[in-house]
Design an enzyme around this catalytic site. Structure first.
Site, PDB file in Angstrom:
ATOM      1  CG  ASN A  57      12.672 -45.494  98.195  1.00 32.97           C
ATOM      2  OD1 ASN A  57      11.855 -46.818  97.353  1.00 32.97           O
ATOM      3  ND2 ASN A  57      11.237 -44.598  97.394  1.00 32.97           N
ATOM      4  CE  LYS A  75      13.198 -42.806  94.603  1.00 34.72           C
ATOM      5  NZ  LYS A  75      13.699 -41.727  94.101  1.00 34.72           N
ATOM      6  CG  HIS A  94       7.769 -41.657  96.698  1.00 35.53           C
ATOM      7  ND1 HIS A  94       8.480 -41.171  94.983  1.00 35.53           N
ATOM      8  CD2 HIS A  94       9.076 -41.676  96.981  1.00 35.53           C
ATOM      9  CE1 HIS A  94       9.508 -40.927  95.236  1.00 35.53           C
ATOM     10  NE2 HIS A  94       9.896 -41.383  96.237  1.00 35.53           N
ATOM     11  CD  GLU A 129       9.930 -38.572  99.590  1.00 38.10           C
ATOM     12  OE1 GLU A 129      10.755 -39.341 100.042  1.00 38.10           O
ATOM     13  OE2 GLU A 129       9.129 -38.826  98.254  1.00 38.10           O
ATOM     14  N   GLY A 181      15.216 -37.054  92.463  1.00 33.22           N
ATOM     15  CA  GLY A 181      16.307 -37.452  91.697  1.00 33.22           C
ATOM     16  C   GLY A 181      17.135 -36.358  90.715  1.00 33.22           C
ATOM     17  CB  SER A 215      18.743 -33.931  95.421  1.00 33.09           C
ATOM     18  OG  SER A 215      17.249 -34.102  94.227  1.00 33.09           O
ATOM     19  N   GLY A 223      17.075 -41.501  97.795  1.00 37.65           N
ATOM     20  CA  GLY A 223      17.081 -42.409  96.733  1.00 37.65           C
ATOM     21  C   GLY A 223      18.477 -42.704  96.414  1.00 37.65           C
ATOM     22  N   GLY A 224      18.729 -42.294  94.717  1.00 35.37           N
ATOM     23  CA  GLY A 224      19.783 -42.237  94.210  1.00 35.37           C
ATOM     24  C   GLY A 224      21.118 -42.250  95.612  1.00 35.37           C
TER      25      GLY A 224
END
Ligand code: PGA
Length: 213
Positions: free
Chosen positions: A9, A11, A91, A140, A146, A176, A197-198
């Site tokens: 993702n 983002k 989300h 999540e 994050g 994470s 994500g990150g």
């Protein structure tokens, strides 16, 4: 056991040039993954994937709750389906920053199903209502997104089991995820993959996540 599903993702990150560089490198590992770029990049991703015949599938990060029409700024299901087969709905960043609630999410789910999009539905805890027709869910927990503080694999497994009892076929973990901890989640019996994500933004780290999963 379900095949492992790895979702990136992106983002609200990456310009066209940055995304092209990312895609060129990720394509070298030739793995079947799902990438959810911002709307502005979907067209470039699709063209590149088609030309190079890559096994990468595409998802959108959001969908309009409305059909086509006078809804400034929105992108509807039929428009998404031209580029992508998946869509993320529910989300926590959209719940928190854009006021999305269960009622709005239900409409988004209806729009996605009506456009033949496969939904990746985010659940923040075991109490979250899962609408009809959801085959893929991602657990999540908000505290883990994050923050560098993932949930424990045991707790993620517990929630995954509950989601499956509610009829979801595939359950992912998100929050994470790194190349160091990914295996601790994917080795759990009821967890079928991860949503990253990150950890997906740096292409080398993301490749390590895919390899270690
Ligand atoms: P993160 O995000 O990997 O940056 O924690 C995960 C998510 O939003 O699902």
């Amino acid at each position: 056991m379900n095949p492992l599903l790895i979702v990136a993702n992106l983002k609200s990150n990456k310009t066209l040039l940055e995304a092209k560089e990312w895609l060129e490198i990720i394509s070298t590992i030739n793995k079947e993954i799902i990438v959810c770029p911002p709307f502005t990049l979907l067209s470039m991703f699709k063209q590149y994937i088609d030309e190079q015949k890559l096994p990468i599938k595409l998802g959108a990060q959001d969908i309009s709750q409305f059909d086509e029409g006078p809804y400034t700024g929105e992108v509807n299901g039929r428009q998404i389906k031209e580029f992508a087969d998946f869509v993320i709905i529910g989300h926590s960043e959209r719940r928190t920053n854009f006021g999305e609630n269960d009622e709005i999410l239900k409409k988004k789910v209806e729009q996605a199903l009506g456009s033949n999009l496969e939904i990746i539905y985010c659940i923040q805890d075991e109490t979250i209502f899962i609408p009809q027709g959801i085959k893929i869910a991602t657990y999540e927990p908000v505290f883990a997104i994050g923050t560098g503080r993932p949930d424990t694999p045991q707790e993620a497994e517990r929630i995954a089991k509950i989601a499956k009892k509610k009829g979801v076929k595939t359950v992912l973990y998100g929050g994470s995820v790194t190349s160091q901890n990914v295996k601790s989640f994917t080795s759990m019996e009821h967890i079928d993959g991860v949503l990253v994500g990150g950890g997906s933004l740096n292409v080398n780290e993301f490749i390590k996540i895919i390899e270690n999963a």
